[in-house]
Design a protein around this motif. Sequence first.
Motif, short mmCIF file in Angstrom:
data_model
loop_
_atom_site.label_atom_id
_atom_site.label_comp_id
_atom_site.label_asym_id
_atom_site.label_seq_id
_atom_site.Cartn_x
_atom_site.Cartn_y
_atom_site.Cartn_z
N ALA A 1 0.76 -1.10 -0.15
CA ALA A 1 0.01 0.03 -0.06
C ALA A 1 0.82 1.33 0.15
O ALA A 1 0.41 2.26 -0.67
CB ALA A 1 -0.77 0.10 1.16
N SER A 2 1.98 1.28 0.54
CA SER A 2 2.73 2.42 0.77
C SER A 2 3.39 2.77 -0.54
O SER A 2 3.71 4.01 -0.86
CB SER A 2 4.06 2.10 1.76
OG SER A 2 5.20 1.06 1.12
N ARG A 3 3.29 1.87 -1.66
CA ARG A 3 4.22 2.05 -3.00
C ARG A 3 2.83 2.52 -3.87
O ARG A 3 3.48 2.95 -5.08
CB ARG A 3 4.91 0.80 -3.52
CG ARG A 3 5.58 0.11 -2.64
CD ARG A 3 6.80 -0.77 -3.46
NE ARG A 3 5.78 -2.01 -3.85
CZ ARG A 3 5.70 -3.00 -3.16
NH1 ARG A 3 6.47 -3.21 -1.81
NH2 ARG A 3 5.05 -4.04 -3.55
N ASP A 4 1.80 2.63 -3.34
CA ASP A 4 0.63 2.89 -4.23
C ASP A 4 0.64 4.47 -4.46
O ASP A 4 0.93 5.00 -3.36
CB ASP A 4 -0.79 2.67 -3.71
CG ASP A 4 -1.90 2.74 -4.51
OD1 ASP A 4 -2.47 1.75 -5.24
OD2 ASP A 4 -2.45 4.05 -4.50
N ARG B 1 -1.52 9.27 0.21
CA ARG B 1 -1.75 10.47 -0.04
C ARG B 1 -2.99 10.97 0.95
O ARG B 1 -3.16 12.00 1.53
CB ARG B 1 -2.12 10.91 -1.40
CG ARG B 1 -2.44 12.43 -1.70
CD ARG B 1 -2.74 12.61 -3.38
NE ARG B 1 -3.99 12.02 -3.34
CZ ARG B 1 -4.72 12.13 -4.57
NH1 ARG B 1 -3.93 12.72 -5.69
NH2 ARG B 1 -5.81 11.56 -4.83
N GLY B 2 -3.87 9.94 0.94
CA GLY B 2 -5.26 10.45 1.71
C GLY B 2 -5.28 9.49 2.96
O GLY B 2 -6.92 9.64 3.32
N PRO C 1 2.08 4.86 5.61
CA PRO C 1 3.47 5.64 5.31
C PRO C 1 3.97 5.77 3.66
O PRO C 1 3.73 4.60 3.20
CB PRO C 1 4.54 4.63 6.19
CG PRO C 1 3.89 3.43 6.19
CD PRO C 1 2.54 3.67 6.30
N SER C 2 4.29 6.67 3.41
CA SER C 2 4.71 6.82 2.15
C SER C 2 5.96 6.18 1.59
O SER C 2 6.35 5.70 0.58
CB SER C 2 4.49 8.27 1.57
OG SER C 2 5.63 9.07 2.37
N TYR D 1 -14.36 20.34 -0.39
CA TYR D 1 -14.41 19.54 0.99
C TYR D 1 -13.20 19.25 1.65
O TYR D 1 -12.73 19.24 2.91
CB TYR D 1 -15.52 18.66 0.80
CG TYR D 1 -15.88 17.99 2.38
CD1 TYR D 1 -16.77 18.65 2.95
CD2 TYR D 1 -15.50 16.73 2.70
CE1 TYR D 1 -17.15 18.19 4.30
CE2 TYR D 1 -15.76 16.33 3.99
CZ TYR D 1 -16.58 16.91 4.76
OH TYR D 1 -17.03 16.39 6.03
N LEU D 2 -12.49 18.44 0.95
CA LEU D 2 -11.17 17.72 1.18
C LEU D 2 -10.03 18.62 0.71
O LEU D 2 -9.74 19.11 -0.16
CB LEU D 2 -11.03 16.30 0.56
CG LEU D 2 -11.89 15.29 1.04
CD1 LEU D 2 -11.58 13.97 0.50
CD2 LEU D 2 -11.96 14.99 2.56
N ASP D 3 -9.04 18.40 1.82
CA ASP D 3 -7.84 19.01 1.66
C ASP D 3 -6.63 17.88 1.62
O ASP D 3 -6.45 17.32 2.39
CB ASP D 3 -7.19 19.89 2.74
CG ASP D 3 -6.01 20.67 2.41
OD1 ASP D 3 -5.25 20.31 1.48
OD2 ASP D 3 -5.62 21.48 3.40
N ILE D 4 -6.05 17.80 0.01
CA ILE D 4 -5.40 16.68 -0.16
C ILE D 4 -4.15 17.36 -0.59
O ILE D 4 -4.02 17.61 -1.80
CB ILE D 4 -5.94 15.75 -1.32
CG1 ILE D 4 -7.25 15.05 -0.61
CG2 ILE D 4 -5.04 14.58 -1.47
CD1 ILE D 4 -7.84 13.99 -1.51
#
Length: 198
Positions: free
Chosen positions: A37-40, A45-46, A50-51, A167-170
């Motif tokens: 998931a971290s490599r996605d 981002r959301g 961990p990135s 609405y969202l801050d990304i």
Amino acid sequence: MDPVYRPGVIPLPPQLWEGWIQLRPWKDEDLPCIEEASRDPVIPRGTTVPSRFTPAAGHAFIERQWGRHTSGEGLSLAITEADTDTAIGLMTVLHRQQSGVVGVGYWTVASRRRAGAASTALTLLSRWALGLAAIVRLEGHVEPANHGSIRVLESAGFHREGRLRQYLDIGGSRRDVWLYSLITSDVSDTSHRPRPIT
């Protein structure tokens, strides 16, 4: 969105399953799922995934998921393959500001997408959650361009209610989202209940 804490409102469910999908609490052995998931390009981002993955960062993520329940923020479960117990995604229900309302969140790793895992998991968890006396409404927020996530919500019976502008801050950018909801009266098939693993 600031977290809301209501300890004791959402219990730990039984291990819910349907077909090849089950839901269960996160385990230390689920690090390969967090690493993928971290490599996605989108998931970190959301979310709090961990990135940059390290075993320590992966364990910290899992501990945060456990903490959602112990703190009363809500519940985070791993989506797993029932036959192997391999974690392939995440499903959450978290309290909103209004009592009785929870928000849903979910993701699956890229290698397991387009097989119905998220749709099945959301159907399982939403039906179980609406069976709790304190939960009357589930909400989902999704960016209009996220067609995969929209399909997940709609396949689980959620209804689109409207567009929440900016609405969202990304990543410092304000984004519109569609607001989806599911309430008890939407779930007409009372024979379709999540089955606990015995």
